[in-house]
Design a protein around this motif. Structure first.
Motif, short mmCIF file in Angstrom:
data_model
loop_
_atom_site.label_atom_id
_atom_site.label_comp_id
_atom_site.label_asym_id
_atom_site.label_seq_id
_atom_site.Cartn_x
_atom_site.Cartn_y
_atom_site.Cartn_z
N LEU A 117 -27.48 -1.05 27.05
CA LEU A 117 -27.47 -1.73 25.75
C LEU A 117 -27.34 -0.73 24.61
N ALA A 118 -28.02 0.42 24.74
CA ALA A 118 -27.96 1.42 23.67
C ALA A 118 -26.56 1.99 23.51
N THR A 119 -25.76 1.96 24.60
CA THR A 119 -24.37 2.45 24.49
C THR A 119 -23.37 1.30 24.48
N ASN A 120 -23.85 0.07 24.50
CA ASN A 120 -22.96 -1.10 24.62
C ASN A 120 -21.93 -0.87 25.73
N ALA A 121 -22.44 -0.65 26.93
CA ALA A 121 -21.57 -0.29 28.06
C ALA A 121 -20.57 -1.40 28.39
N GLY A 122 -19.46 -0.98 28.99
CA GLY A 122 -18.39 -1.93 29.32
C GLY A 122 -18.27 -2.13 30.82
N GLY A 123 -17.45 -1.29 31.47
CA GLY A 123 -17.28 -1.43 32.92
C GLY A 123 -16.08 -2.29 33.26
N VAL A 124 -16.11 -2.87 34.48
CA VAL A 124 -14.87 -3.44 35.01
C VAL A 124 -14.70 -4.95 34.83
N GLN A 125 -15.69 -5.65 34.30
CA GLN A 125 -15.52 -7.11 34.20
C GLN A 125 -15.60 -7.63 32.76
N VAL A 126 -15.38 -6.72 31.82
CA VAL A 126 -15.47 -7.09 30.39
C VAL A 126 -14.46 -8.18 30.05
N LEU A 127 -13.30 -8.08 30.67
CA LEU A 127 -12.22 -9.05 30.49
C LEU A 127 -12.73 -10.49 30.61
N ARG A 128 -13.61 -10.74 31.57
CA ARG A 128 -14.10 -12.09 31.81
C ARG A 128 -15.45 -12.37 31.15
N TYR A 129 -16.38 -11.38 31.24
CA TYR A 129 -17.77 -11.65 30.84
C TYR A 129 -18.20 -10.93 29.56
N SER A 155 -26.50 1.47 19.29
CA SER A 155 -26.95 2.46 18.29
C SER A 155 -27.36 3.78 18.94
N GLU A 156 -27.26 3.89 20.25
CA GLU A 156 -27.46 5.15 20.98
C GLU A 156 -28.79 5.83 20.64
N GLY A 157 -29.83 5.02 20.52
CA GLY A 157 -31.17 5.59 20.32
C GLY A 157 -31.41 6.14 18.93
N THR A 158 -30.54 5.86 17.97
CA THR A 158 -30.71 6.45 16.63
C THR A 158 -31.48 5.54 15.68
N ALA A 197 -3.59 5.82 14.47
CA ALA A 197 -2.38 5.27 13.85
C ALA A 197 -1.99 3.93 14.48
N ALA A 198 -2.37 3.75 15.76
CA ALA A 198 -2.02 2.49 16.44
C ALA A 198 -3.13 1.44 16.27
N GLY A 199 -4.08 1.69 15.40
CA GLY A 199 -5.14 0.70 15.15
C GLY A 199 -6.20 0.69 16.24
N GLY A 200 -6.38 1.83 16.92
CA GLY A 200 -7.31 1.86 18.06
C GLY A 200 -8.64 2.51 17.74
N SER A 201 -9.44 2.75 18.78
CA SER A 201 -10.75 3.39 18.65
C SER A 201 -10.81 4.61 19.54
N ILE A 202 -11.47 5.68 19.06
CA ILE A 202 -11.55 6.91 19.86
C ILE A 202 -12.72 6.88 20.85
N SER A 203 -13.53 5.82 20.83
CA SER A 203 -14.54 5.66 21.87
C SER A 203 -14.68 4.18 22.21
N ALA A 204 -14.12 3.79 23.32
CA ALA A 204 -14.12 2.36 23.69
C ALA A 204 -15.45 1.94 24.27
N GLU A 205 -16.00 2.76 25.20
CA GLU A 205 -17.22 2.31 25.88
C GLU A 205 -18.24 3.42 26.10
N HIS A 206 -17.93 4.66 25.75
CA HIS A 206 -18.88 5.75 26.03
C HIS A 206 -19.72 6.14 24.83
N GLY A 207 -19.51 5.52 23.68
CA GLY A 207 -20.30 5.85 22.49
C GLY A 207 -19.83 7.14 21.84
#
Ligand code: FAD
Length: 469
Positions: free
Chosen positions: A145-157, A199-202, A418-428
């Motif tokens: 939760l502190a890192t808002n982890a993703g993993g392999v089933q984010v697409l569905r859940y 919030s990564e414990g902050t 530039a492509a409207g992306g994020s430099i950290s998708a799931e690792h914080g």
């Protein structure tokens, strides 16, 4: 009070306190062995009240706190700095499943319960907890939760945020906020829960959570599919979404270089297709009826995909062992790349519609600027999340490769931004991406983040130096 006088801390809470260097050592280095720090001590409280007592002591003595779960984070967020002034607060002894409500489809668990234990408890109650990632035997639900982890089933859940209904949090001055609501609708003001998630414990310490459960699927199948390009993979994704609907639970992209590395380093690994392809996709289908129904749906999808040219060949699992073997080809990529030596990694998110163009453009740019580097590109295409990693050119000295990290990050992250992306998708952000994130966020976004930090942690005691520069 002298903060180095730990006898008052020892007396303040129920649980363990480690001060011996050998006992503290495992808590002071991260999983990748990229960061090592020092600490005043490592506290392992047993209960929420004991966590609160530790934080009250730290607040009174102005001692910084580094919360830590399973210590599997990949951004250095759980490692203390080199000053030796911080207390590492390990949550692994808060490990009770407090309750399961199969009718409400919820489970309440303490922060130190591992993801695997949570999945097992859900399954025992005939339910699915769908968050799933390779570190699940060690990572904790608090860390997820502190890192808002993703993993392999984010697409569905969805990711950890979407799976969480309520939280219990201890504030930096040692008060307990009981936000353990198990409601799917609750519009009663600012969403504090969502502030603490990611919030990564902050901002505070998560001590327990209420999480969503789902019905267990009746059958699960995997297909390993050869595709000519990331563009074809994107077309296949759309086709799969249209035909499989909510049954599509994972859609993973992998370059051939990834699979070649797995075959090299994992003795049992075999490409399940007759011919190599530049790219592959792993599709997981979870079916609410039965295996025959799942098989029909998957075969139907693959037939149309091959007809349309977005797939060229496919292997579908016919047993649990095959299902696992196909997944292992995807899950063993990171470790196989590690076995090759040093790596430079990027965990990036992009709108799915821009991924194919991005991969083509960035591969050309990297080849131009850094000839010979081996790109190891894979990820959760269904979530728009790529792990765009590099290994040294054949024969390249390690020091020369490591020196490329800064310029390579700049090239990749500028293109992502530039492509409207994020430099950290799931690792914080942790410390790994903290300064770079500040470069890509607008001044107003940083100002709002700093205002939140100052409001919730005015003494800057919670994991200082992480997330925000
Ligand atoms: P830690 O590493 O202990 O801590 C991570 C951060 O959270 C730190 O900033 C720490 O201070 C904070 N923190 C921990 N617990 C608490 C708490 N109770 N309260 C407040 N703050 C806290 N991540 C993904 O998202 N998807 C993946 O697919 C994935 N795969 C991985 C595969 C491997 C092999 C490994 C090693 C890691 C992977 N990760 C992945 C990263 C990692 O597993 C996740 O970030 C995980 O959620 C971290 O949990 P943890 O308990 O180990 O947290």
């Amino acid at each position: 009070m002298d903060p180095t006088d730990l006898t008052t801390l020892r007396a303040a809470f129920a649980g363990r306190l480690h001060t011996d260097p050998a006992e503290m050592a495992p808590f002071l280095t991260d999983w990748r062995r990229k960061w090592t720090g020092q600490a005043l001590a490592v506290a392992q409280p047993d209960t929420t009240e004991a966590v609160a007592a530790v934080l009250r002591w730290c607040h009174a003595n102005r001692v910084p706190v580094v919360p830590q779960g399973g210590n599997t984070g990949l951004s250095g967020g759980a490692t203390p700095d080199a000053s030796g002034q911080a207390l590492v607060l390990s949550l692994t002894r808060l490990k009770r499943i407090r309750s399961v409500d199969p009718v409400n489809q919820t489970i309440e668990a303490e922060a130190g319960v591992t993801l695997q234990q949570l999945q097992d408890a859900a399954r025992e109650a005939g339910r699915l907890f769908p968050l799933s990632l390779a570190a699940q035997g060690s990572c904790t639900i608090g860390g997820n939760l502190a890192t808002n982890a993703g993993g392999v089933q984010v697409l569905r859940y969805g990711n950890a945020r979407e799976l969480c209904l309520g939280l219990e949090v201890v504030t930096p001055d040692g008060q307990v906020w009981n936000g353990l609501r198990s409601l799917r609708k609750d519009n009663t003001g600012y969403d504090l829960r969502d502030l603490y998630i990611g919030s990564e414990g902050t901002l505070g310490v998560i001590t327990a959570a209420v999480l969503k459960l789902f019905p267990l699927p009746a059958a699960q199948l995997a297909a390993f599919v050869a595709v000519p390009s990331p563009q074809a993979a994107t077309e296949l994704l759309q086709l799969a979404q249209a035909r499989l609907g909510a049954g599509l639970t994972a859609f993973e992209l992998m370059g051939d270089a990834c699979i070649a590395l797995v075959e090299k380093h994992v003795p049992a690994a075999r490409l399940p297709l007759a011919d190599r392809s530049p790219w592959y996709v792993l599709i997981e289908l979870s079916d609410t009826q039965d295996e025959a129904h799942a098989n029909g749906a998957l075969e139907g999808l693959l037939e149309v995909a091959i007809e349309q040219g977005c797939a060229t060949d496919a292997a579908v699992s016919t047993s649990l062992a095959q299902f696992r073997a196909l997944w292992a080809l995807r899950e063993d990529i990171s470790e196989s790349q590690g076995a090759e030596g040093k790596t430079i990694k990027h965990d990036i998110a992009l709108p799915i519609s821009r991924i194919a163009g991005f991969v083509e453009a960035i591969t050309a740019a990297v080849t131009r600027s850094f000839p010979g580097l081996r790109s190891i590109c894979f990820g959760h295409l269904g979530d728009g999340n790529l792990h765009y990693n590099f290994s040294p050119a054949i024969g390249q000295p390690e020091a020369e490769f490591v020196a490329l990290e800064g310029p390579l990050n700049r090239l990749v992250h500028d293109a992502v931004s530039a492509a409207g992306g994020s430099i950290s998708a799931e690792h914080g952000l942790g410390v790994l991406r903290r300064d770079e994130a500040a470069r890509y966020k607008s001044p107003i976004e940083l100002q709002l983040m700093r205002a939140i930090k100052a409001a919730l942690d005015p003494l800057n005691l919670m994991n200082p130096g992480k997330v925000l520069p």
